[in-house]
Design a protein around this motif. Structure first.
Motif, short mmCIF file in Angstrom:
data_model
loop_
_atom_site.label_atom_id
_atom_site.label_comp_id
_atom_site.label_asym_id
_atom_site.label_seq_id
_atom_site.Cartn_x
_atom_site.Cartn_y
_atom_site.Cartn_z
N THR A 85 1.14 -1.37 0.18
CA THR A 85 -0.03 0.01 0.18
C THR A 85 1.02 0.90 -0.39
O THR A 85 0.65 2.10 -0.88
N ASP A 110 -7.18 2.87 2.61
CA ASP A 110 -5.63 3.41 3.07
C ASP A 110 -4.87 4.04 1.81
O ASP A 110 -3.86 3.94 2.35
N ASP A 307 -5.83 -1.49 -5.29
CA ASP A 307 -4.82 -2.02 -4.03
C ASP A 307 -5.84 -2.73 -3.67
O ASP A 307 -6.86 -3.01 -3.95
N GLU A 308 -4.97 -3.82 -3.03
CA GLU A 308 -6.18 -5.25 -2.88
C GLU A 308 -6.92 -5.78 -4.10
O GLU A 308 -8.52 -6.05 -3.93
MG LIG Z 1 -2.18 -2.64 2.00
#
Ligand SMILES: [Mg+2]
Ligand SMILES: Nc1ncnc2c1ncn2[C@@H]1O[C@H](COP(=O)(O)OP(=O)(O)O)[C@@H](O)[C@H]1O
Length: 416
Positions: A85, A110, A307-308
């Motif tokens: 991240t 995040d 992300d993810e």
């Molecule tokens: Mg992460």
């Protein structure tokens, strides 16, 4: 860039220095739509990655230069807590600083960096006043593919988001969507109607419940009611029915981060797929980039960062499905000037199509042995290089033309 000397005459300044003066004078910052007007002067895109050692063991600062890569696809993999991240934030801030639009789809909430505008999508009132409407019409798409194809695409998307819908339920949904567009006065054969206010998903569940009461020819009541009960929840999510649907040019102009962390999985999937599709269609509408782009501003119209990404690829169904938007984008994005930055813990979260097209990789150290074996193969490393339970976050290997192959480095972390 040469700094502007004190008392240097404006006539002596090069276009880049003049752009900087203008940016300063107007107090523009990355993330403001006007800042993007200067993107040509801010090229090429060069993003400082961090420190490593070259072949002679001398310290070196490595950069990612998407203009030197065959395409703008970057895949980040690595164990939990390895620094994925943080790496994405670095890339996002760098792209925004160069005036290139970047959209972030944030499932965990995040991926924050300077130069972005956050829109929190929440299923309760009191969230953002913005929403996403998958039923918005993109004229370029309708002109090329027709309204029937658009409806079919939405039916498949809804079916993927809520889990499998039977053939019968899908054709029932198709029928109701078609009717609803017609009720809203939108007709394929008349392009002057395409700009009319589109229906929302709330109108679709309404159509289904009206259909249940008055009957829909060719569909029995059981099909209509099962279709309704599968879709009722997602279709009444305020995110999809709010007054002000976000348009792709707003998402791009403001470098929007869509914080989806408060949504359930079906809604996250629907948001992510819709936005990817909107971006892809906008790119397609603008046409292909020049065969020999003069600058990175011609090569890259926009980036999208997820992300993810596992949420999107593994959420429902197989990541290898050919109609999966990521697979379509992976093979076609480059020609429409779209860069794609994806992060997930394991490379198996991505389809073969994505792996084939990904040109640049960042593998963060701290992988389990099985994963390390797979990633090492893609990067010309040995698994041992990637396994370490002790290693601090931020250590990894970057592989791309920008760095002349695979290099080991310690990633820079953005200041808080
Ligand atoms: Mg992460
Ligand atoms: N490049 C880096 N340098 C120093 N610390 C880092 C770096 N990258 C990550 N970290 C630290 O490690 C923690 C986990 O990083 P994160 O990016 O959230 O990992 P992941 O997304 O892979 O789970 C962060 O809180 C951060 O403080």
């Amino acid at each position: 860039m040469k700094p502007v000397r004190k008392h240097q005459k404006v006539a002596e300044l090069n276009s880049r220095q003049r752009a900087w003066l203008e940016i300063e004078r107007r107090k523009l910052r990355p993330g403001m739509p006007e800042y993007q007007e200067f993107r040509r002067e801010l090229m090429p895109i060069e993003i400082e990655l961090g420190m490593g050692f070259d072949a002679q063991e001398s310290p070196i600062i490595y950069k990612w230069k998407p203009g030197q890569e065959a395409n703008g696809f970057l895949m980040v993999t690595g164990g939990s807590g390895s620094g994925k991240t943080e790496a994405l934030k670095l890339f996002g801030a760098g792209i925004a600083e160069h005036g290139i639009p970047i959209i972030t789809i944030d499932f965990h909430g995040d991926v924050t960096f300077p130069g972005q505008t956050t829109v929190r999508l929440r299923a309760v009132s009191g969230g953002s006043e913005f929403g996403i409407n998958p039923l918005v019409i993109e004229p370029a798409y309708i002109r090329q593919m027709g309204l029937g194809a658009k409806i079919q695409r939405e039916v498949s998307r809804m079916s993927r988001a809520v889990g499998c819908m039977s053939e019968q339920q899908q054709s029932c949904l198709y029928h109701v969507m078609e009717q609803t567009y017609r009720q809203f006065g939108i007709r394929e054969e008349d392009d002057s109607t395409w700009g009319r206010k589109p229906p929302t998903l709330a109108d679709i569940v309404q159509g289904l419940s009206d259909g249940y009461r008055s009957g829909i020819e060719a569909f029995d009541k059981r099909t209509i009611s099962s279709c309704w009960s599968k879709l009722r929840r997602i279709c009444s999510n305020p995110v999809f029915i709010r007054g002000e649907p976000l348009r792709i040019h707003d998402l791009l102009a403001w470098n929007v981060r869509l914080d989806c962390s408060r949504l359930d999985l079906p809604s996250q999937l629907l948001v992510a797929e819709t936005v990817l599709e909107m971006l892809f269609e906008a790119g397609r509408g603008e046409g292909e980039i020049p065969v020999k782009p003069e600058t990175d501003a011609d090569r890259y119209r926009a980036f999208i960062m997820i992300d993810e990404a596992r949420v999107l690829t593994m959420g429902r169904g197989s990541p290898d499905a050919s109609e999966h938007i990521l697979n379509i984008m992976a093979s076609q994005c480059r020609k429409f000037g779209i860069g794609l930055i994806l992060a997930s813990q394991m490379c198996s979260h991505f389809s073969r199509e994505v792996h084939t097209n990904i040109n640049t990789r960042l593998a963060m150290k701290r992988m389990d042995p099985d994963e390390a074996k797979k990633v090492a193969m893609h990067m010309g490393l040995v698994p041992r290089d990637l396994i370490s339970s002790e290693s601090p976050p931020g250590l990894g290997y970057f592989c791309g033309a920008s760095t002349g192959g695979t290099v080991r480095l310690r990633l820079r972390q953005l200041a808080d």
